[in-house]
Enzyme design. Structure first.
Site, short mmCIF file in Angstrom:
data_model
loop_
_atom_site.label_atom_id
_atom_site.label_comp_id
_atom_site.label_asym_id
_atom_site.label_seq_id
_atom_site.Cartn_x
_atom_site.Cartn_y
_atom_site.Cartn_z
N GLU A 1 0.84 -1.19 0.00
CA GLU A 1 0.00 0.00 0.00
C GLU A 1 0.88 1.24 0.00
O GLU A 1 1.73 1.40 0.88
CB GLU A 1 -0.89 0.05 1.25
CG GLU A 1 -2.06 -0.89 1.24
CD GLU A 1 -3.04 -0.57 2.36
OE1 GLU A 1 -4.21 -0.95 2.23
OE2 GLU A 1 -2.65 0.05 3.38
N CYS A 2 0.69 2.12 -0.95
CA CYS A 2 1.34 3.42 -1.02
C CYS A 2 2.86 3.30 -0.86
O CYS A 2 3.53 2.91 -1.80
CB CYS A 2 0.74 4.37 0.02
SG CYS A 2 1.06 6.12 -0.31
#
Length: 451
Positions: A334-335
């Protein structure tokens, strides 16, 4: 039993509501009261400070991404406490234009659902009686949201305070009585450092406990704690201590990257995975650790990899171990975790650092551009523990620029207004049966919980 609560909010960001919240948590804790903190909206950083100040894990509540049943269940974390203090995000009524699961993401939605009165923090620097007009407007804006009083912040002098109070007394004569529950003089020495995503993380501040103690003493001296406690209402019929609702489960044994570079994990996500029988196996990429070989999947959360890019590039044990793991098992980022799964990351100084190369993503902080907002992800294939085409609600908040993204897109991504988002993540199948996926999307909850 779930205690009553209050919500600390403000007309806008930057008014000092986080410091007031931390001060109240610490001041009540010093009196021997167990206080449960919550944070409205998508925020990883403030809850860590709440936890340090209160001694209890802070949990996020979000009306755009979560249905009423999920928020009600999450408030069950307050069982056994004597008071709930929730901190709002941005201004009290600030949210998106289109309604999500239970609202627009505004803090006011949570206050209304839980029945928590709002205490408004007013930054009165540069104004006097006009502050009362602002408070009165907030109190009248939504009939289902009750403003119980105000805390004045950045008061310049006794004369300044008297003028602000005079305005509030005038509002009271007009039928809108708003008690002053505290008046905080200017104290620039009591502050928390910030960076581009908000406050500097709690774990990065060696003087954190000193700062929190100062905030608790300051707020305790200048606020009416008894009146604030008496103002608390609601919660009971809107909350349950039942087990967390199901979340997308990436695996039975989840190797979770956890250190200063990978710190953005929502407590409700971990609690939900554990409640569904998963075992969490933390490891530190910065310590050159690889995923536990017994894990069935690996999850790299967001954080600040750009601050640690040279060190991550030098962690060959982590990189090689993750590559071996990904050959046969799923890996998701994630990210910040997504950027580390990519081929390279260009830091703010323009220097490129080699990442794991499991995806072709090239990202850069040399030219920063803010990407911010709620997101609805519709995966093209199984993604982050969710089946294909299952709607997922989350958010995006980063400053990276994508230089290259050659892999298959992981999902169709829409913003809160329903417009297509270009950055749709990446997916790559591995030769040994594993798969690698990642996106800038931070998962909060499944879509479709509003009934």
């Amino acid at each position: 039993m779930i205690p009553p609560g209050i919500l600390i909010s403000a007309p806008a960001s930057g008014t000092g509501k986080t410091m007031v919240t931390l001060g109240l948590l610490g001041a009540f804790r010093a009196q021997g009261m167990a206080v449960q903190p919550f944070k409205c909206g998508p925020d990883y950083i403030d809850p860590a400070f709440h936890t340090a100040a209160s001694g209890r894990p802070s949990v996020n509540l979000d009306s755009w991404a979560m249905g009423p049943e999920r928020t009600g269940t999450l408030v069950g974390a307050a069982a056994g406490a004597g008071l709930i203090i929730a901190e709002g995000s941005m201004g009290l009524f600030d949210g998106v234009a289109r309604r999500g699961e239970a609202g627009t993401g505004a803090s006011a939605d949570i206050a209304a659902q839980m029945g928590w009165p709002v205490i408004v923090v007013l930054d009165v620097s540069g104004q006097a009686q006009t502050a009362a007009a602002v408070a009165q407007g907030l109190a009248q804006f939504r009939p289902d949201v009750r403003v119980a009083g105000v805390i004045l912040n950045k008061v310049a002098s006794p004369r300044h305070e008297a003028l602000v109070r005079a305005g509030l007394e005038m509002a009271g004569q007009n039928g809108m009585a708003l008690p002053v529950l505290g008046a905080l003089p200017r104290r620039p020495d009591i502050s928390l450092p910030a960076r581009h995503l908000g406050l500097v993380q709690a774990e990065e501040l060696p003087q954190l406990h000193k700062i929190l103690a100062q905030a608790a003493a300051f707020v305790g001296e200048h606020c009416d704690l008894a009146a604030i406690r008496a103002a608390a209402r609601g919660t009971g019929t809107s909350a349950t201590s039942a087990a967390p609702l199901p979340l997308p489960l990436p695996g039975g044994r989840i190797a979770l990257a956890r250190d200063a570079a990978f710190s953005f994990v929502y407590p409700h996500l971990l609690a939900g995975w554990r409640a569904q029988g998963a075992t969490i196996l933390p490891f530190s990429p910065l310590a050159d650790e690889a995923p536990d070989p017994s894990a069935t999947t690996c999850w790299l959360p967001g954080g600040y990899p750009e601050l640690h890019a040279p060190r991550l590039a030098a962690c060959t044990g982590f990189r090689e171990g993750l590559r071996r793991f990904a050959l046969t098992r799923p890996v998701h980022g994630e990210c910040g975790g997504y950027m580390v799964l990519g081929a390279g990351l260009v830091a703010a100084d323009g220097v490129r650092h080699e990442m794991t190369g499991l995806l072709g993503l090239e990202s850069s902080f040399a030219t920063r551009r803010m990407h911010l907002g709620y997101r609805l992800a519709l995966p093209h294939r199984p993604f982050a523990g969710a089946p294909a085409r299952a709607g997922l609600r989350g958010h995006e908040f980063h400053y990276a620029t994508v230089l290259a993204q050659p892999d298959a897109p992981a999902a169709r991504v829409l913003d809160a207004a329903g417009a297509e988002v270009a950055e749709a993540g990446s997916f790559r199948a591995m030769p040994g049966g594993g798969q690698v996926s990642g996106s800038f999307f931070h998962l909060i909850a499944p879509a479709g919980e509003n009934g």
